[in-house]
Enzyme design. Structure first.
Site, PDB file in Angstrom:
ATOM      1  N   GLU A  46       0.829  -1.210   0.000  1.00 55.55           N
ATOM      2  CA  GLU A  46       0.000   0.000   0.000  1.00 55.55           C
ATOM      3  C   GLU A  46       0.865   1.262   0.000  1.00 55.55           C
ATOM      4  O   GLU A  46       0.566   2.222  -0.691  1.00 55.55           O
ATOM      5  CB  GLU A  46      -0.944  -0.002   1.209  1.00 55.55           C
ATOM      6  CG  GLU A  46      -2.036  -1.058   1.137  1.00 55.55           C
ATOM      7  CD  GLU A  46      -2.981  -0.847  -0.051  1.00 55.55           C
ATOM      8  OE1 GLU A  46      -3.032   0.269  -0.586  1.00 55.55           O
ATOM      9  OE2 GLU A  46      -3.646  -1.807  -0.450  1.00 55.55           O
ATOM     10  N   TYR A 129      -5.715   6.559   4.696  1.00 60.18           N
ATOM     11  CA  TYR A 129      -5.941   5.550   3.662  1.00 60.18           C
ATOM     12  C   TYR A 129      -5.228   4.234   3.998  1.00 60.18           C
ATOM     13  O   TYR A 129      -5.836   3.165   4.013  1.00 60.18           O
ATOM     14  CB  TYR A 129      -5.464   6.057   2.285  1.00 60.18           C
ATOM     15  CG  TYR A 129      -5.354   4.909   1.317  1.00 60.18           C
ATOM     16  CD1 TYR A 129      -6.502   4.396   0.720  1.00 60.18           C
ATOM     17  CD2 TYR A 129      -4.124   4.281   1.078  1.00 60.18           C
ATOM     18  CE1 TYR A 129      -6.425   3.291  -0.112  1.00 60.18           C
ATOM     19  CE2 TYR A 129      -4.052   3.173   0.252  1.00 60.18           C
ATOM     20  CZ  TYR A 129      -5.195   2.690  -0.344  1.00 60.18           C
ATOM     21  OH  TYR A 129      -5.123   1.585  -1.140  1.00 60.18           O
ATOM     22  N   ASP A 147      -9.239   5.898  -1.764  1.00 61.23           N
ATOM     23  CA  ASP A 147      -8.139   6.515  -2.494  1.00 61.23           C
ATOM     24  C   ASP A 147      -8.724   7.313  -3.659  1.00 61.23           C
ATOM     25  O   ASP A 147      -9.946   7.444  -3.782  1.00 61.23           O
ATOM     26  CB  ASP A 147      -7.124   5.456  -2.957  1.00 61.23           C
ATOM     27  CG  ASP A 147      -7.682   4.569  -4.064  1.00 61.23           C
ATOM     28  OD1 ASP A 147      -8.909   4.639  -4.335  1.00 61.23           O
ATOM     29  OD2 ASP A 147      -6.908   3.817  -4.670  1.00 61.23           O
TER      30      ASP A 147
END
Ligand code: SF4
Length: 314
Positions: A46, A129, A147
């Site tokens: 990520e 996020y 996102d």
């Protein structure tokens, strides 16, 4: 853009089922989606994928997982090793923040990535996020993961506008409204809803592959019958919205980011500290070069030794 003419209200359980079914058939086979990937592997993927295409991330991610399979392994590496291994992924401060993050996971959580969103958000370099992405995609938490792709899909599918506009705190609440309330997923009959993590990963993938920034492929979109933007007749964005979107697109050529990247490439490639002349050779504008070099030092990405030479941090 081809604007179809049949729509019905959204969100709808049938739309969410169609979305999740589409993902099952079309989702990309990304290495970190393989079963058995650790929470650390998901966290790394990520952070690496922020502002960097997955095709560039995948080989580096594989290399890192082979070399540093746990936060403890990674925390033991030197910053110079980490920055060299980061290579040309861009925004190398992310690598240093990951290094601090791994050390914090070892110190605060015994080397185990925490499952709790608040504990994840407390780690260095882990924002709204990433915390939710790890909690959702690894631990199965029913939390909104928002996102740019998800904001764009939500904006079109639910609100009927083409451009997502700037990120806002309300985005989390809006996307959460697409997820089942706790215990609501998996009910029998017409209301049967997929689980939150299934919806979240499918929304993100739809934004990456179909509902793309400039040319959504509505003809193959699984949620086209429920799309508010299609229902509104596919309105073009206003000149004002387009101007705002253009401002948010970051240029690269000639920017400090490009110059910093060139200096970092010299430092990564060197086995020994380098003279200033080697750095001077990467860019003709002395003022910009100097500004970039000293900003790298300020950011902890470069150091100067007593003889005036430059090197990666130890
Ligand atoms: Fe709507 Fe088209 Fe985006 Fe699908 S691809 S969500 S139909 S705008």
């Amino acid at each position: 853009m081809n604007c179809p003419d049949t729509t019905s209200p959204t969100p709808d359980p049938a739309a969410l089922r169609a979305l999740v079914g589409w993902f099952a058939a079309n989702g990309r086979d990304l290495p970190w989606r393989a079963s058995g990937t650790s929470a650390w592997g998901v966290l790394l993927s990520e952070v690496m994928s922020q502002q960097t295409p997955v095709a560039r991330v995948a080989p580096i991610w594989r290399e890192w997982m082979g070399r540093w399979p746990t936060p403890e392994d990674f925390a033991d590496a030197s910053r110079a090793e980490v920055l060299r291994a980061w290579g040309r992924l861009g925004y190398p401060r992310r690598a240093l923040r990951l290094h601090e993050c791994a050390a914090a996971i070892v110190e605060r959580h015994g080397g185990e990535v925490p499952a709790d969103v608040a504990e994840l958000e407390d780690l260095p370099g882990i924002g709204t996020y990433t915390a939710r992405a790890v909690a959702c995609f690894h631990f199965g938490a029913n939390v909104p993961v928002v996102d740019t792709n998800v904001r764009r899909v939500h904006r079109r599918l639910v609100e009927g506008a083409f451009l997502p506009g700037p990120a806002r705190a309300a985005d989390l609440r809006k996307v959460a409204a697409l997820l089942p309330a706790d215990g609501e997923d998996g009910e029998d009959g017409e209301r049967e809803l997929p689980a939150g993590p299934e919806i979240s990963v499918a929304l993100m993938e739809l934004g990456a592959l179909v509902c793309t920034a400039s040319s959504p492929d509505c003809d193959i979109c699984p949620v086209r019958p429920w799309c508010a933007w299609v229902a509104a007749g596919c309105p073009e964005p206003s000149a004002e919205e387009l101007a705002g979107a253009k401002k948010r697109v970051q240029k690269f050529a000639g920017t400090d980011r490009q110059v910093r990247g060139k200096i970092m490439a010299v430092l990564r490639a060197a086995e020994h500290p380098v003279d200033k002349a080697e750095i001077d050779a990467v860019w003709p504008d002395a003022a910009q070069r100097s500004r970039c070099l000293f900003s790298l030092i300020e950011d902890g990405l470069a150091e100067q030794d007593a003889s005036g030479r430059f090197h990666l941090p130890a």
